[in-house]
Design an enzyme around this catalytic site. Sequence first.
Site: not given
Length: 321
Positions: A112, A278, A248
């Site tokens: 990520c 996500n 994020h």
Amino acid sequence: MKTIVRGVGHYLPEQIVTNDDLAQRVDTSDEWITQRTGIKQRHVAAENEYTSDLATKAALRAIEAAGLTPNDIDLIVLATTTPDRTFPAAATTVQRNLGIHHGAAFDIQAVCSGFVFAVATADSHLKNGLGKRALVIGAETFSRLLDWEDRTTCVLFGDGAGAMVLEAVPADQEDDRGVLSSSLRSDGDHWEKLYVDGGPSTTGTVGFVRMQGREVFRHAVGMISDVVEEAFEKADKTVEELDWFVPHQANRRIIDGAGKKLRIPSEKVVVTVDKHANTSAASVPMALSVAVEDGRIKKGDLVMIEAMGGGFTWAASLIRW
């Protein structure tokens, strides 16, 4: 030299999977997912749609926004955990798709945090004369790593791609625009808290995402705050000067917790997790592109991007847009 942002763009697959759709597959509900994550829906790539396809479409939009052509690009850095193949790098496939036959192209894998790592890497390359213009991409088909019977993970992730064009210019041009600072960290002791239980060197299979959700949450806010504060310090800037915080998009509670700890007003925080879920390395560039597209982020704004991912890895970059 310094590097400035010339343009951004993003792409989302057409298929949308809502929380109600997931509730028909696993023991979950829209209320359960929304309350714990803030996610309402996610996009999922079609069967014949690959990470390089998503990346190429986002790249073309970023190049167009920059007023350039693919041949103006001489460096491609693609952050992904889900490349088309073990090798070659998905970045070289994007390079081919764009018709580019010069410069360099390679992948970065920091899960990520990958896009922020890629921004710092491209920034360093350009400042050191290893290119003039870089295409920095975050792209994922994370749905291919999901165990659709595991409600603790399958509800969290989606697919997509975002891209940014960076250009090297003399340090005394464009006022103080550009990538001002970056802070990158990792600590492999935490690998078991968020990982994929497969790989060519271990099982010979792709594997599925496995996560200790509470442990990830417990570490996230502190780690994010750490690199964000360091990026401010390196650039000699303060949180009060910040125009936009683009975190994020993993979990709304983590986003809110980090914003509160850093004393960033909620109206300065860009949130897309409700619509995108996500998307790992694609998360930050897609959120940036959305905020530029709708007019929130404008030239001259001070923007902080940050991410945390498996490994653990965590990173932040401060950019004068």
